[in-house]
Structure formats: structure tokens, C-alpha cells
Design an enzyme around this catalytic site. Structure first.
Site, PDB file in Angstrom:
ATOM      1  N   ARG A 143       0.831  -1.212   0.000  1.00 60.94           N
ATOM      2  CA  ARG A 143       0.000   0.000   0.000  1.00 60.94           C
ATOM      3  C   ARG A 143       0.867   1.264   0.000  1.00 60.94           C
ATOM      4  O   ARG A 143       0.357   2.369   0.195  1.00 60.94           O
ATOM      5  CB  ARG A 143      -0.936  -0.016   1.223  1.00 60.94           C
ATOM      6  CG  ARG A 143      -2.175   0.882   1.073  1.00 60.94           C
ATOM      7  CD  ARG A 143      -3.204   0.592   2.149  1.00 60.94           C
ATOM      8  NE  ARG A 143      -2.693   0.769   3.485  1.00 60.94           N
ATOM      9  CZ  ARG A 143      -2.686   1.927   4.161  1.00 60.94           C
ATOM     10  NH1 ARG A 143      -3.172   3.017   3.619  1.00 60.94           N
ATOM     11  NH2 ARG A 143      -2.213   1.982   5.389  1.00 60.94           N
ATOM     12  N   LYS A 144       2.145   1.109  -0.254  1.00 62.12           N
ATOM     13  CA  LYS A 144       3.050   2.265  -0.338  1.00 62.12           C
ATOM     14  C   LYS A 144       2.945   2.895  -1.724  1.00 62.12           C
ATOM     15  O   LYS A 144       3.903   2.934  -2.501  1.00 62.12           O
ATOM     16  CB  LYS A 144       4.484   1.840  -0.040  1.00 62.12           C
ATOM     17  CG  LYS A 144       4.689   1.325   1.384  1.00 62.12           C
ATOM     18  CD  LYS A 144       6.111   0.846   1.597  1.00 62.12           C
ATOM     19  CE  LYS A 144       6.309   0.293   3.003  1.00 62.12           C
ATOM     20  NZ  LYS A 144       7.694  -0.222   3.218  1.00 62.12           N
ATOM     21  N   THR A 145       1.756   3.378  -2.027  1.00 63.09           N
ATOM     22  CA  THR A 145       1.467   3.934  -3.341  1.00 63.09           C
ATOM     23  C   THR A 145       1.408   5.458  -3.286  1.00 63.09           C
ATOM     24  O   THR A 145       1.431   6.055  -2.209  1.00 63.09           O
ATOM     25  CB  THR A 145       0.128   3.377  -3.863  1.00 63.09           C
ATOM     26  OG1 THR A 145      -0.865   3.539  -2.840  1.00 63.09           O
ATOM     27  CG2 THR A 145       0.237   1.905  -4.205  1.00 63.09           C
TER      28      THR A 145
END
Length: 299
Positions: A143-145
Site C-alpha cells: 500500500r506504499k502507493t
């Protein structure tokens, strides 16, 4: 069955709101006057979309690219399918419409396609590398977007053949170290989460030791994330816990934290069900595309 009919239509997954995001991106790029558009006018032209660069790449992001030009009254004809690989230089698509409108959408469309295709290309590379080591489990992103761009980045992971992992805080219950410290213990955090999460959400817990993993399994976690655990320790911990809980609990192991191409082989062990890594989308190399307006044949 044709290749087109048998492929995965990932565009069918897109939420109803996605086209409004394209509208916002176009508005951001032209907040006031379009001075260049004044120069070129509204003659009908066609432009070739060329896949360039120096590497074999995966095409991803077709719906976003097409929608940019659809909103500007242009048509896009694709000459290859999304998810296909290509070698540069490749004539990927043709855009037709008023030259002013083609140029209005050019940079927004190219940026979307370059980023999405870059993520799909890297995702496929990592998955293929893991399979070459004999790994049979799930390769996932994280989820490191980029805020505001998650939809495109997760879409690229799907096209590249990996699992996009959870999309947001509502997709799955994930309890990390800060949740556990704040609630008092792993067991208490899981109990509290189950009260509100119900039966329909998987519950994952991040742990840093065998003892913490044992507590999480005992408390009923569905997925145990073994954070930054590597080598023999990773193998031995998973084997001991599977043996201890065999027939008593159902759970999966996920390995995460600093997984790269260089150390993938030592992490790609089949004792682990899921390998999650941000290497497929953070600092990934974009794929180089250009859009070239074609001169009329009579000129």
C-alpha cells in the site's frame, strides 16, 4: 476463442468514479489558457503512440489512456492488447482527432501509460524471477502507493500478473506494531478488531519474532506477516509453527520488508505463502512512450 476474448478485462474492475479522476488530471494540466493549442488549431490529424526505451516492456493502462482522449473527442485505435509485451520501437496505438485536442491530452495520457506500464513490467519481472527459483506462492505489492494515483498503480500490478494486496484501510484488517503497542498486546488487538470486522474480513498481524507469531496464531489471525525475517530463521520459524498448529488453526505466512531482486531467492521459499514487496511500484523505471503527430499525406 480469440486472444482478445480470452484475456483478462481488468478495466471491468474500475469503480464508477475513475473517469472523474481523469477529468481532474486534465483540469490540473490546463488550469487556464492553452497557448500551444492556439497555435495548432483544430485540423483533423492522427498521431502514432510509440513504445520506446531500451527494454522489453508490458503494456498497461489502456483504459486510462483511452479515456483521456475520449473526454477530448478523440478516438484511440490499439494495435496490441493490454498485458502484451513489446520490444522498442513499437507502434502501440493510433490517436485520431483535432490536433489541438490530441496535444491537450498528450502529456496526461503518456504519464499515465508510462507509470502504469512501468509497474506492470517490473511486476512481471519479479514474478518471473520468483517462479524461476521454484516459488509457487503469491507475489504481492504493497500500500506504499502515490496518494491520488493508487488506482492506476494497483491496476499496473494486476496487469503485470501479481496480487495488488489491500487497496486501502477498509479492504482488510492489518494490525501492525503501532496498533499492537497502542492496544496493549497482540491478543487484545485481535479481539478488538474481530468485534468490528466481522466474519467477512481477513485479519493480518505483523510480528517480529516466533513468540509473537505464536500468539497471533493462537488468537485467531488469518495471516501472519513475518516482518524483516530472513534466511534460516525464516525457514525454521515457519516450519516449527506449522508443525505446532497443524490441524488446530488455519493461517498463512507472509514475508515482507526489504525484498528486492538481489535477495529474492533467499526469501522465495515455499514455506511462505505470500511475498509482498514495494520494489514493483516504488522508484520503478517508467516505460518511455511518445506521441507523434503525422503529417497529412498530401504535404
Amino acid at each position: 476463442m480469440s486472444k482478445h476474448d480470452s484475456r483478462d478485462h481488468f478495466e471491468y474492475l474500475l469503480p464508477i468514479s475513475w473517469k472523474s479522476q481523469v477529468t481532474a488530471w486534465l483540469a490540473e494540466d490546463t488550469p487556464s489558457y492553452d497557448y500551444g493549442g492556439f497555435v495548432v488549431g483544430e485540423a483533423e490529424r492522427e498521431a502514432f503512440l510509440l513504445g520506446k526505451g531500451s527494454q522489453v516492456a508490458v503494456l498497461a493502462g489502456e483504459p486510462f489512456f483511452t479515456e483521456v482522449f475520449s473526454q477530448l473527442g478523440c478516438q484511440v485505435e490499439w494495435h496490441m492488447q493490454e498485458g502484451d509485451t513489446f520490444e522498442p520501437v513499437k507502434h502501440v496505438a493510433t490517436v485520431r482527432g483535432k490536433v489541438r485536442h490530441i496535444l491537450l491530452g498528450e502529456r496526461v495520457a503518456l504519464n499515465l501509460l508510462a507509470r502504469c506500464s512501468g509497474i506492470a513490467t517490473k511486476s512481471k519481472q519479479i514474478k518471473d524471477l520468483a517462479r524461476s527459483y521454484g516459488y509457487k506462492g503469491i507475489i504481492a505489492g504493497t500500500r506504499k502507493t502515490t496518494p491520488g494515483f493508487r488506482l492506476v498503480e494497483k491496476y499496473g500490478m494486476l496487469v503485470g500478473g501479481i496480487d495488488p494486496h489491500r487497496h486501502d484501510l477498509s479492504s482488510m484488517i492489518m494490525l501492525k506494531d503501532n496498533h499492537i503497542w497502542s492496544s496493549g498486546s497482540i491478543t487484545r488487538a485481535i479481539q478488538q478488531a474481530r468485534k468490528v470486522g466481522g466474519f467477512s474480513l481477513l485479519l493480518e498481524v505483523e510480528v517480529g519474532s516466533e513468540e509473537e507469531a505464536d500468539e497471533a496464531i493462537d488468537a485467531g489471525a488469518d495471516i501472519i506477516m513475518l516482518d524483516n525475517m530472513e534466511g534460516d530463521q525464516l525457514v525454521q520459524v515457519t516450519r516449527r509453527l506449522r508443525e505446532k498448529w497443524n490441524g488446530k488453526r488455519k493461517f498463512q505466512f507472509e514475508s515482507s520488508g526489504n525484498i528486492t531482486d538481489a535477495n529474492l531467492q533467499e526469501r522465495a521459499i515455499n514455506e511462505i505463502d505470500i511475498l509482498s514487496t514495494s520494489v514493483v511500484h516504488q522508484s520503478v523505471q517508467h516505460i518511455d512512450f511518445s506521441l507523434k503527430i503525422q503529417k497529412p499525406k498530401d504535404q
